[in-house]
Design an enzyme around this catalytic site. Structure first.
Site, PDB file in Angstrom:
ATOM      1  N   LYS A 283      55.691   8.733  -2.907  1.00 27.69           N
ATOM      2  CA  LYS A 283      55.710   9.078  -4.324  1.00 27.69           C
ATOM      3  C   LYS A 283      54.302   9.315  -4.875  1.00 27.69           C
ATOM      4  O   LYS A 283      53.355   8.648  -4.469  1.00 27.69           O
ATOM      5  CB  LYS A 283      56.369   7.914  -5.083  1.00 27.69           C
ATOM      6  CG  LYS A 283      56.386   8.049  -6.601  1.00 27.69           C
ATOM      7  CD  LYS A 283      57.314   9.139  -7.084  1.00 27.69           C
ATOM      8  CE  LYS A 283      57.125   9.469  -8.554  1.00 27.69           C
ATOM      9  NZ  LYS A 283      57.714  10.769  -8.919  1.00 27.69           N
TER      10      LYS A 283
ATOM     11  N   GLY B 242      57.808  11.421 -14.350  1.00 27.78           N
ATOM     12  CA  GLY B 242      56.503  11.194 -14.988  1.00 27.78           C
ATOM     13  C   GLY B 242      55.598  10.302 -14.149  1.00 27.78           C
ATOM     14  O   GLY B 242      54.827   9.512 -14.676  1.00 27.78           O
TER      15      GLY B 242
ATOM     16  N   CYS C  91      52.208  18.654 -10.816  1.00 29.98           N
ATOM     17  CA  CYS C  91      53.274  17.875 -11.439  1.00 29.98           C
ATOM     18  C   CYS C  91      53.519  18.373 -12.848  1.00 29.98           C
ATOM     19  O   CYS C  91      52.627  18.355 -13.687  1.00 29.98           O
ATOM     20  CB  CYS C  91      52.956  16.388 -11.484  1.00 29.98           C
ATOM     21  SG  CYS C  91      54.318  15.458 -12.229  1.00 29.98           S
TER      22      CYS C  91
ATOM     23  N   ASN D  93      48.381  16.489  -5.395  1.00 31.25           N
ATOM     24  CA  ASN D  93      49.391  17.048  -6.298  1.00 31.25           C
ATOM     25  C   ASN D  93      48.695  17.630  -7.524  1.00 31.25           C
ATOM     26  O   ASN D  93      48.320  16.911  -8.437  1.00 31.25           O
ATOM     27  CB  ASN D  93      50.356  15.925  -6.693  1.00 31.25           C
ATOM     28  CG  ASN D  93      51.449  16.413  -7.626  1.00 31.25           C
ATOM     29  OD1 ASN D  93      51.510  17.589  -7.951  1.00 31.25           O
ATOM     30  ND2 ASN D  93      52.297  15.498  -8.041  1.00 31.25           N
TER      31      ASN D  93
ATOM     32  N   THR E 246      65.200  16.900  -2.752  1.00 35.20           N
ATOM     33  CA  THR E 246      66.456  16.614  -3.430  1.00 35.20           C
ATOM     34  C   THR E 246      67.601  16.309  -2.459  1.00 35.20           C
ATOM     35  O   THR E 246      68.458  15.472  -2.747  1.00 35.20           O
ATOM     36  CB  THR E 246      66.817  17.821  -4.315  1.00 35.20           C
ATOM     37  OG1 THR E 246      65.727  18.037  -5.235  1.00 35.20           O
ATOM     38  CG2 THR E 246      68.091  17.588  -5.091  1.00 35.20           C
TER      39      THR E 246
ATOM     40  N   ASN F  33      64.034  16.695 -12.991  1.00 37.43           N
ATOM     41  CA  ASN F  33      63.563  15.332 -13.183  1.00 37.43           C
ATOM     42  C   ASN F  33      62.332  15.336 -14.065  1.00 37.43           C
ATOM     43  O   ASN F  33      61.577  16.310 -14.116  1.00 37.43           O
ATOM     44  CB  ASN F  33      63.252  14.660 -11.842  1.00 37.43           C
ATOM     45  CG  ASN F  33      61.847  14.965 -11.354  1.00 37.43           C
ATOM     46  OD1 ASN F  33      60.880  14.336 -11.810  1.00 37.43           O
ATOM     47  ND2 ASN F  33      61.714  15.933 -10.468  1.00 37.43           N
TER      48      ASN F  33
HETATM   49  C1  LIG Z   1      62.948  12.971  -8.481  1.00 37.18           C
HETATM   50  C2  LIG Z   1      61.791  13.770  -7.973  1.00 37.18           C
HETATM   51  C3  LIG Z   1      60.501  13.252  -8.021  1.00 37.18           C
HETATM   52  C4  LIG Z   1      59.421  13.989  -7.564  1.00 37.18           C
HETATM   53  N1  LIG Z   1      58.163  13.450  -7.597  1.00 37.18           N
HETATM   54  C5  LIG Z   1      57.123  14.141  -7.090  1.00 37.18           C
HETATM   55  C6  LIG Z   1      55.833  13.582  -7.037  1.00 37.18           C
HETATM   56  O1  LIG Z   1      55.611  12.439  -7.431  1.00 37.18           O
HETATM   57  N2  LIG Z   1      54.805  14.318  -6.541  1.00 37.18           N
HETATM   58  C7  LIG Z   1      55.011  15.595  -6.079  1.00 37.18           C
HETATM   59  O2  LIG Z   1      54.072  16.251  -5.641  1.00 37.18           O
HETATM   60  N3  LIG Z   1      56.243  16.154  -6.098  1.00 37.18           N
HETATM   61  C8  LIG Z   1      57.293  15.457  -6.588  1.00 37.18           C
HETATM   62  N4  LIG Z   1      58.537  16.017  -6.586  1.00 37.18           N
HETATM   63  C9  LIG Z   1      58.709  17.381  -6.055  1.00 37.18           C
HETATM   64  C10 LIG Z   1      59.218  17.350  -4.609  1.00 37.18           C
HETATM   65  O3  LIG Z   1      58.310  16.694  -3.775  1.00 37.18           O
HETATM   66  C11 LIG Z   1      59.472  18.780  -4.102  1.00 37.18           C
HETATM   67  O4  LIG Z   1      58.259  19.496  -4.138  1.00 37.18           O
HETATM   68  C12 LIG Z   1      60.486  19.522  -4.935  1.00 37.18           C
HETATM   69  O5  LIG Z   1      61.507  18.658  -5.338  1.00 37.18           O
HETATM   70  C13 LIG Z   1      61.097  20.713  -4.203  1.00 37.18           C
HETATM   71  O6  LIG Z   1      61.800  20.319  -3.062  1.00 37.18           O
HETATM   72  P1  LIG Z   1      63.400  20.057  -3.057  1.00 37.18           P
HETATM   73  O7  LIG Z   1      64.028  21.238  -3.719  1.00 37.18           O
HETATM   74  O8  LIG Z   1      63.764  19.886  -1.643  1.00 37.18           O
HETATM   75  O9  LIG Z   1      63.630  18.822  -3.863  1.00 37.18           O
HETATM   76  C14 LIG Z   1      59.627  15.280  -7.054  1.00 37.18           C
HETATM   77  C15 LIG Z   1      60.916  15.809  -6.999  1.00 37.18           C
HETATM   78  C16 LIG Z   1      62.002  15.078  -7.447  1.00 37.18           C
HETATM   79  C17 LIG Z   1      63.366  15.674  -7.368  1.00 37.18           C
END
Ligand SMILES: Cc1cc2nc3c(=O)[nH]c(=O)nc-3n(C[C@H](O)[C@H](O)[C@H](O)COP(=O)(O)O)c2cc1C
Ligand SMILES: Cc1cc2nc3c(=O)[nH]c(=O)nc-3n(C[C@H](O)[C@H](O)[C@H](O)COP(=O)(O)OP(=O)(O)OC[C@H]3O[C@@H](n4cnc5c(N)ncnc54)[C@H](O)[C@@H]3O)c2cc1C
Ligand SMILES: Cc1cc2nc3c(=O)[nH]c(=O)nc-3n(C[C@H](O)[C@H](O)[C@H](O)COP(=O)(O)OP(=O)(O)OC[C@H]3O[C@@H](n4cnc5c(N)ncnc54)[C@H](O)[C@@H]3O)c2cc1C
Ligand SMILES: Cc1cc2nc3c(=O)[nH]c(=O)nc-3n(C[C@H](O)[C@H](O)[C@H](O)COP(=O)(O)O)c2cc1C
Ligand code: FES
Ligand code: FES
Lengths: 308, 255, 308, 255
Positions: free
Chosen positions: A50, A77, A134, A131, A270, A74
């Protein structure tokens, strides 16, 4: 020479050695431990934890997730216990596994990023994911991800403070993702990961209020896959560093699209929520595909899409 | 034995009243280790519409038969689709999730409102041998089919309804002080709307009875990984409803 | 005063009077006539016809559509019979209906846009939609839609050549949609429509080739709705001209999200393919919503989302 | 009477062979005006997965019963989901779409390959009173369950198979010249893979027999609105497969 099942899938991303090219995306797999009842963490390519900040963060108020058509939004934050707690409490537990741990770092300032990199340098992790994308925090975050100069600055600062491989995670919310990719590559990024979430919004028509506590949120899941594949493909034409592709991967077939587009590794995000076994199943599916095609190494597929 | 994700066959699926359904599925791996207060994260179809799982409390659990019972109300797309399930169909169940209730009380008082009565049913069964009392509230008589379900597992059943069409006219919290005065309960277990839980917690504190409440929140992962369900507790720490809860001691909760 | 069912839904977008706020999106409803077996065209808010160019265009080769999770991609490439045939052959047929016809225009150069506007000025249409956001053609198209200066130039040229209301259609493939919206408003746009399609890609893992003939395509349908609602909301905070919202609308509930976000009218696109009655059904659904809430006019909802 | 979009109940759904299914639905509004060669655009579920409709030829049509028959092969997600349909379930049918075949021939020769045999079945029925001949091709014997279906509607049935496991070893086009020499056919109607159609068209031109071919393309709207299915014809005009076709005169097609 026929490759062993293991060697087939092994990849080395900027010095991070993974048993499979299937990582877990930051924020969707906790610190890995949360899923250890379901998945043998030693079978995951790498765990990207995370988003981590210098100080602990409580994240956003109000509702934090919403389902959307074939996706979710989402606005967590960046809730996290802070980098020091990660290093002192979480990392020792993760060290029990033979899986590379990559820490996703987020700062409000360039200095924050540098400081995070410095503190994590000797923590036993395998790499950093910077990152700069965000969408769910007011300061920093996405601002760094939409401006090539700021992005470069962050990357240079991080590189200065660490000897670890530095992956830079790009935002899809830009006019020209290639510009951003080139900028971070020039600044020293060892690898590029994309995509982070698309900025979205949903409105509750019953009470005329945003569904999410933070008004807007980050869209992820199958819905965004076409955008993600396109961006990986575009970036793959433009940079030399390895690419980690993600965005909507649910199956091995999805992952293969990213790999053919130019990703050397992929991450599932996801999909973990839907199918907790997905990271291992996708790797197995890729191996089956290679086997059926008589290919011996995942590298045989990377960027092999023929657009002629 | 631990949390798992299994394909579960629908054994029984019936309407209890209006838009409330009872769904029984075979999931022996989960049933065998279920504790009252835990929940299951359900994936309805293998399509991506709807995409996310839906959390439902385990309302009953038959370890011999290996079945789990859910009692759910139709509120949106997922639950609407759920009503189409027929015996023989399968769903995917991830569980058991969450911590569950502390079941050490000798004279437990259960307080439930609306669908909050679902998880209390299994708790009541766990207390079966002891003289458990339930105080249940609902909007009107039609919603209160629950007494039938609780008849065999609770010794005393107290009922309130918002419109007075059945039982005491008013809310559960209104009746609660009276019950606490009458009887020496050594624990209160509450589940229901947030405002009810808040009221129950206040009364419990006033009468100095230990109280556990079961909370709800929007959940993506259900296993503590996504941080969609966190809240601050009274000691200033962040808690996850899915893994640190859904059951909390009332005094931990920032109301 | 209780409003009549008709007056409830009537809107006036920059001088274009519509019976309902539900239009059909360019490229998804042909010239309207194709759907006349299903829909009483007189009940549609306005018909925005297929992207029209000066000369006839054959469009792209190869496969032109692909289904994606909760969406679709297209790379039609602006196939159209050219503006003159539209004026001489199609418009006379459309003139038989009491529905405003809006022509979506696309050019390779600023002059093309001006010439298109000039030729259409007296053709009996109700307005122009300037497409500076088509991702499926090599020249022009999206280039104008990602650069505020070029966009302004196009809009100024079109305004010079026509007395018709000018709607400018924005691309979602930008870092800052508000910048684009402000630019076109300043240049004289009478209304803004958004979003056009998101640029996407899909790869066929059987033959290692792009699924679409043009390699990339425009993503539309429910999948993109959160992005579209977010952009409409952002633009609504920044401009005074009316906004036409679109992107993934399938139901009245979806349309209401856009209206609460700040759209004065909406358009249904991809949904027409799934449910040919959708344009009329969405309007009826909006009317029912107004009635149930005791509201008398659709205007009571526009931009009323409360993000406080 | 015109094109419409109706909810159609599944009356019958059976496997014909391997991954080929026969689906019969009640859609009297469509059945009453169907002409051979037309198709129906099907929406399987009211969820958004899959989102788009799928086009299927009308393989048979019973105006008395108001039913339509589709014969389909499982090739992807939509058709895989389709196999789950049970009698009593409903799907949404949009049709009849497309132009259909010219049925004025006196001595028609039908040429079909693979699933191209589906639309020709209804055409054969339309020609029933005349001595229709069918030349059918497939990969192997297993795929050629079609003779049974055609037995009652065609006078002569000629069969080819790619592997020689049934009928003539080879392709339909190989056998075609022979048939054209033997008999005075006044029209050829062909449906099947593109390469087969191209071959048939060439032979037809050589023997100077008028020939109609039914084409396929990826379709979003099915009604001429989206331009996903267009192609250039020999006179340099753009044609839409969904409305100007799917049936074209062979000499119109740019092969
Ligand atoms: C609940 C949630 C929390 C996330 N938190 C972060 C994060 O803390 N840092 C980050 O770089 N990406 C974060 N992401 C983005 C994911 O790492 C990923 O880049 C994005 O969800 C696309 O991939 P997916 O479609 O397979 O979920 C988050 C995504 C979700 C759904
Ligand atoms: C631990 C826990 C136990 C629960 N037990 C029960 C039960 O036993 N019986 C019962 O009827 N309901 C229970 N709920 C509520 C139930 O999860 C929701 O009613 C259900 O998810 C609604 O799904 P939907 O698709 O019909 O609604 P939609 O509104 O279409 O759902 C959209 C999204 O919001 C989420 N959501 C909607 N309402 C809630 C809610 N109240 N709580 C959490 N997420 C929600 C859905 O899961 C989904 O992700 C429980 C919730 C939690 C957190
Ligand atoms: C006019 C017409 C008549 C047809 N008649 C028949 C028939 O009678 N029997 C039969 O078995 N098949 C027929 N087809 C082909 C049939 O439409 C496809 O096999 C089907 O759409 C595949 O859907 P899927 O979801 O299983 O495949 P997927 O590959 O998952 O579909 C993805 C997308 O591609 C489209 N698609 C895939 N294959 C085709 C194809 N060959 N042609 C057009 N679109 C395609 C789908 O419609 C969908 O939009 C016909 C096609 C057309 C155009
Ligand atoms: C097949 C297809 C063709 C389109 N052609 C055009 C076009 O010619 N001009 C244009 O401005 N937009 C075009 N669009 C974009 C739509 O008008 C609309 O902006 C977009 O599809 C988002 O709306 P939707 O999700 O409701 O489809 C096209 C979209 C589709 C699906
Ligand atoms: S639901 Fe993911 S942390 Fe609780
Ligand atoms: S399928 Fe839309 S024009 Fe033919």
């Amino acid at each position: 020479m026929v490759n062993t099942a293991e060697a087939m899938l092994a990849v080395n991303i900027a010095g991070i050695k993974m048993k499979t090219p299937v990582m877990t995306a930051s924020g969707t797999f906790g610190f890995g431990l949360e899923y250890s009842d379901f998945v043998d963490l030693n079978k995951v390519g790498a765990i990207v934890v995370k988003g981590t900040t210098l100080a602990p963060k409580a994240g956003n108020n109000g509702r934090r997730i919403a389902e959307t058509p074939a996706g979710m939004m989402n606005c967590i934050g960046l809730e996290n216990p802070g980098v020091d707690e990660f290093i002192s409490k979480t990392m020792p537990k993760l060290a029990a596994y033979q899986v590379p741990v990559i820490v996703n770092i987020s700062g409000n300032t360039v200095e924050d990023y540098g400081e995070l990199a410095a503190r994590l340098d000797q923590s036993g992790i395998a790499g950093l994911e910077v990152n700069i994308s965000c969408p769910n925090v007011k300061q920093g975050g996405i601002a760094f991800g939409t401006c090539p100069e700021s992005a470069s600055e962050v990357v240079r600062e991080v590189k200065k403070k660490t000897s670890l491989p530095v992956i830079v995670k790009l935002s899809p919310n830009v006019t020209d993702v290639v510009l951003m990719a080139r900028a971070v590559e020039d600044a020293g990024a060892d690898a590029i990961s994309l995509i982070n979430t698309l900025l979205g919004m949903a409105i509750d028509i019953k009470n005329w209020r945003p569904v999410l506590g933070n008004t807007v949120g980050g869209l992820s899941g199958p819905a965004v896959k076409p955008v993600a594949v396109r961006m990986v493909w575009q970036v793959a034409q433009a940079v030399k560093v390895p690419i980690i592709g993600m965005g909507g991967i649910m199956t091995a077939e999805d992952a293969l699209e990213f790999i053919l587009a130019g990703a050397s590794a992929v991450a599932v995000g996801t999909a973990n929520f839907v199918n907790p076994y997905v990271s291992v199943e996708v790797a197995e599916g890729i191996r089956d595909y290679l086997t059926k095609r008589g290919l011996t190494q995942i590298g045989d597929l990377v960027g092999k899409v023929n657009c002629g | 034995m631990t949390k798992t994700c299994v394909t579960a066959q629908v054994m029984k699926h019936t309407v209890l009243a209006g838009d409330v359904w009872e769904l029984v599925v075979a999931a022996p791996e989960i049933a065998s280790i279920t504790r009252p207060g835990q929940f299951v994260h359900i994936r309805l179809t293998d399509t991506i519409d709807p995409l996310l799982r839906r959390p439902f409390s385990i309302a009953d659990c038959d370890t011999a038969k290996g079945t789990l019972t859910f009692i759910y109300r139709v509120v949106g797309r997922g639950t609407a689709l759920m009503t189409k399930l027929q015996p023989g169909d399968t769903i995917n169940c991830m569980g058991p999730l969450g911590n569950g209730f502390d079941v050490t009380a000798k004279r437990p008082l259960l307080v439930g409102g609306g669908m909050g009565l679902a998880p209390l049913l299994l708790l009541a069964r766990a207390f079966c041998s002891r003289p458990a009392t339930i105080l249940m509230g609902g909007r009107n008589e039609q919603e209160l089919f629950w007494p039938n379900l609780y008849a065999t597992v609770c010794q005393n059943i107290h009922i309130t309804s918002d419109d007075g069409s059945i039982g005491h006219h008013g809310f559960t919290v209104d009746l609660l002080p009276e019950l606490l005065k009458q009887d020496k309960f050594d624990a209160i277990y509450a589940c229901g709307p947030h405002v009810m839980l808040k009221g129950v917690a206040a009364v419990a504190a006033q009468y100095d009875v230990p109280c556990q409440v079961s909370l709800e929140d929007y959940m993506a992962c259900g296993v503590g990984a996504c941080l969609s369900c966190t809240c601050e507790n009274t000691s200033g720490k962040r808690h996850k409803v899915c893994t640190d809860g859904p059951v909390f001691w009332a005094q931990e909760v920032v109301w």
